[in-house]
Write a protein that holds these residues in place. Structure first.
Motif, short mmCIF file in Angstrom:
data_model
loop_
_atom_site.label_atom_id
_atom_site.label_comp_id
_atom_site.label_asym_id
_atom_site.label_seq_id
_atom_site.Cartn_x
_atom_site.Cartn_y
_atom_site.Cartn_z
N LYS A 34 0.84 -1.06 -0.26
CA LYS A 34 -0.02 0.01 -0.03
C LYS A 34 0.97 1.46 0.03
O LYS A 34 1.63 1.53 0.99
N TYR A 35 0.80 1.89 -1.02
CA TYR A 35 1.46 3.17 -1.26
C TYR A 35 0.69 4.45 -0.66
O TYR A 35 -0.73 4.15 -0.83
N PRO A 36 1.12 5.57 -0.42
CA PRO A 36 0.62 6.62 -0.12
C PRO A 36 -0.35 7.12 -1.09
O PRO A 36 -0.18 7.48 -2.42
N ALA A 37 -1.80 7.24 -0.86
CA ALA A 37 -2.94 7.31 -1.83
C ALA A 37 -2.45 8.78 -2.52
O ALA A 37 -2.74 8.77 -3.87
N GLU A 38 -2.19 9.73 -1.90
CA GLU A 38 -1.97 11.03 -2.36
C GLU A 38 -1.15 11.04 -3.35
O GLU A 38 -1.04 11.66 -4.58
N LYS A 54 -1.67 11.22 -8.21
CA LYS A 54 -1.03 12.52 -8.78
C LYS A 54 -0.10 12.05 -9.88
O LYS A 54 0.12 12.67 -10.88
N LEU A 55 -0.08 10.34 -10.17
CA LEU A 55 0.95 10.09 -11.42
C LEU A 55 0.08 9.96 -12.74
O LEU A 55 -1.12 9.46 -12.83
N ASP A 56 0.51 10.32 -13.64
CA ASP A 56 0.37 9.84 -15.00
C ASP A 56 0.89 8.64 -15.33
O ASP A 56 1.42 8.29 -14.63
N LYS A 101 6.83 4.19 -14.29
CA LYS A 101 8.31 4.27 -13.50
C LYS A 101 8.21 3.76 -12.13
O LYS A 101 9.02 3.22 -11.67
N LEU A 102 6.62 3.82 -11.38
CA LEU A 102 6.69 3.22 -10.17
C LEU A 102 6.57 1.65 -10.35
O LEU A 102 7.28 1.21 -9.45
N LEU A 103 6.04 1.12 -11.21
CA LEU A 103 6.09 -0.17 -11.48
C LEU A 103 7.60 -0.67 -11.77
O LEU A 103 8.03 -1.63 -11.31
N ASN A 155 -4.10 3.00 -4.98
CA ASN A 155 -2.76 2.83 -4.13
C ASN A 155 -1.93 1.41 -3.74
O ASN A 155 -1.20 1.30 -3.00
N GLN A 156 -2.70 0.43 -4.22
CA GLN A 156 -2.27 -0.92 -4.02
C GLN A 156 -1.55 -1.43 -5.24
O GLN A 156 -2.04 -1.56 -6.36
N MET A 157 -0.20 -2.00 -4.78
CA MET A 157 0.49 -2.82 -5.82
C MET A 157 0.52 -4.22 -5.30
O MET A 157 1.01 -4.51 -4.31
#
Length: 172
Positions: free
Chosen positions: A72-76, A80-82, A88-90, A146-148
């Motif tokens: 669980k990543y910070p939802a905020e 904001k990610l496009d 990039k996060l993945l 926000n869940q990976m």
């Protein structure tokens, strides 16, 4: 003797049937067929984007190890990610997971093929296959809000239960 053999075959078949049952984990928001009952652990770690809560489900057989983790990543931050930021996060999560595994195994990581697509025509999905030392790996990462979810198998990727593990994954 025939009765003992028949009982042994029946018992072996029943274990196979049990290991091929989809199990849902509603607290983590997914269901999957593990090859054996998974060990579950919960952790929290600091990252460049803040605190990450992680629940890991790990299952092992003689041929391979299968794991699903829910992070669980910070939802905020994720909101904001496009699409490029999501890629990039993945990719960062993939590199972190695989490099960590290679370090733990004291082995060289060789990333082979990678593809980006969507799970259920909706959720960003990154698939990666390659080798960690002498072992083959397959990794799939899915981002839902926000869940990976990270699904990883290491070992004999040709085993039917590995194919079923990936094919059976579903979001709840």
């Amino acid at each position: 003797m025939k009765k003992i053999l028949a009982a042994a075959i029946l018992l072996a078949c029943s274990f196979t049937a049990i290991s091929q049952t989809l199990t849902e984990y509603p607290e983590s928001g997914f269901g999957v067929v593990f090859p054996s009952k998974p060990q579950i652990s919960k952790n929290q770690f600091d990252s460049a984007v803040g605190k990450i809560d992680m629940v890991m489900y790990m299952s092992e057989t003689n041929d391979f190890m299968a794991m699903v983790s829910e992070n669980k990543y910070p939802a905020e931050l994720v909101a904001k990610l496009d699409s490029e930021g999501i890629k990039k996060l993945l990719d960062g999560a993939k590199n972190g997971a695989l490099n960590n595994m290679a370090t733990q195994m004291s082995a060289k990581l060789v990333i082979g093929t990678e593809t980006n697509s969507l799970l259920n025509d909706k959720y960003p999905l990154l698939k990666s296959e390659g080798k960690i030392g002498d072992f083959s790996y397959q990794l799939q990462l899915v981002l839902r809000n926000n869940q990976m979810y990270q699904m990883l198998a290491i070992g004999d990727l040709n085993a039917d239960s590995v194919k079923q593990f990936f094919k059976s994954f579903k979001l709840l």
